[in-house]
Design an enzyme around this catalytic site. Structure first.
Site, mmCIF file in Angstrom:
data_model
loop_
_atom_site.group_PDB
_atom_site.id
_atom_site.type_symbol
_atom_site.label_atom_id
_atom_site.label_comp_id
_atom_site.label_asym_id
_atom_site.label_seq_id
_atom_site.Cartn_x
_atom_site.Cartn_y
_atom_site.Cartn_z
ATOM 1 N N GLU A 151 0.810 -1.227 0.000
ATOM 2 C CA GLU A 151 0.000 0.000 0.000
ATOM 3 C C GLU A 151 0.838 1.268 0.000
ATOM 4 O OE1 GLU A 151 -3.734 2.119 2.388
ATOM 5 O OE2 GLU A 151 -2.936 0.202 3.081
ATOM 6 N N LYS A 167 -8.686 -0.596 0.796
ATOM 7 C CA LYS A 167 -9.771 -1.032 1.679
ATOM 8 C C LYS A 167 -10.561 -2.081 0.924
ATOM 9 C CE LYS A 167 -9.373 0.487 5.647
ATOM 10 N NZ LYS A 167 -8.987 -0.585 6.596
#
Length: 350
Positions: A151, A167
């Site tokens: 990420e 997410k």
């Protein structure tokens, strides 16, 4: 290993010859090449190195990394406590205090005194390759980190900045739920607001929303938020506006942080913080969100690793527990002493 020299290793290069260490983020807009470690709780370590050379990921030396067995890890929150925490967050959501909060647990196991975090880096590079993998080894400053982060927290090129919040996690794309998409959109909105505090008016955009990315053993929903820094702002202001990362806190961030503090029983440290590099001479840098991350606690003689999940009203407590297990399982296997060799293309094997 405390007598190992300081270094930082990121995608295709390694930095050596430590020159300077500071906790002042303004230094990242000065000169030189910096490795950056920002703990979730706010401790910042910026290390300037004098030499940066192209170098591939280190090769595995069989038997050199003596990691803990998979069954040796203990968790700051057991299954019952974690499931109870999810239910309590849903109570906060029902009360209108928060829309989403990330609930994490920290795992720990004994670390051999002679273990070198850079040897774990080699195992991770081959057993769980990741776009923002990296290592920072500063033994004298209590920073020994090996990350396989997928990420992006912040990327900067001149005045342009990007964030890539994740997410939504599943074993396959078919596992992703409406809840995962809603959660991603919610966090994108939070990241837009954070970046809007230091970016020029009207410059913050979302080029990609809820794209599916495949990673070893799982898939993620990933978005991209981009903006242009306002005049007079730099790394200090950017970090102040965006830290800690929204994807690992929740929305609203202030409420989520309060709930996290009340439910989690161990500090996150570099897990869920920011880990990466800044080339101040070229006004470039890349910080990952410190997930899929191991770090050494030499004072306690422990290796630590964090795992968590974003909780919304639509969360099923048992499913969220299983998500934390999914995120941890492959990484703990790679770091385990039970895995002693690597076969190209076949992963770690016993």
């Amino acid at each position: 290993m405390l007598d190992q020299p300081s270094l930082a290793r990121f995608a295709g290069f390694v930095a050596t010859d430590l020159r300077d260490v500071t906790n002042d983020p303004a230094a990242l807009d000065s000169d030189g090449f910096w490795a950056v470690s920002a703990d979730f709780e706010g401790r910042l370590v910026c290390a300037r190195f004098g030499k940066v050379t192209a170098e591939p990921a280190p090769q595995i030396v069989p038997g050199r990394w003596q990691g803990p067995a998979v069954g040796d890890w203990t968790s700051s929150l057991d299954r019952e406590a974690y499931v109870s925490g999810v239910r309590r967050i849903r109570g906060h959501i029902a009360a209108g205090e928060v829309y989403q909060a990330n609930l994490c647990r920290v795992l720990c196991a004994q670390l051999a005194p002679a273990a070198d975090i850079d040897d774990l880096t080699a195992l991770l590079a081959h057993g769980n390759p990741a776009p923002y993998a990296g290592t920072i080894r500063l033994p004298a400053y209590g920073v020994e980190i090996a990350t396989a982060s997928p990420e992006l927290f912040l990327r900067r090129s001149g005045r342009v900045v990007e964030s890539g919040p994740i997410k939504g996690t599943g074993r396959t794309e078919e596992d992703l739920l409406d809840k995962d998409h809603a959660e991603n959109v919610m966090i994108v909105d939070l990241v837009r607001n954070d970046m809007g505090r230091v970016c020029a008016t009207g410059s913050v955009t979302v080029p990609d929303l809820c794209a599916v990315e495949k990673h070893p053993g799982l898939v993620h929903l990933v978005s991209c938020v981009r903006g242009e820094l306002a005049e007079g702002t730099g790394w200090a202001e950017l970090l102040a506006a965006t830290f800690p990362p929204g994807s690992v806190t929740g929305a609203p961030k202030s409420s989520a942080l309060r709930i996290i503090e009340s439910l989690e029983t161990a500090p996150r440290g570099p897990y869920c913080g920011g880990i990466g590099w800044v080339d101040a001479d070229r006004a470039r840098g890349e910080l990952a969100v410190g997930i899929r991350t191991f770090w050494a606690d030499r004072e306690q003689g422990l290796l630590r690793f964090g795992t968590g999940a974003g909780i919304t009203w639509g969360s099923d407590p048992e499913r969220e527990w299983r998500e934390t297990e999914l995120k941890a399982s492959r990484l703990l296997a790679v770091a385990s002493a039970q895995y002693s060799s690597y076969q190209q293309g076949g992963g770690i094997r016993t």
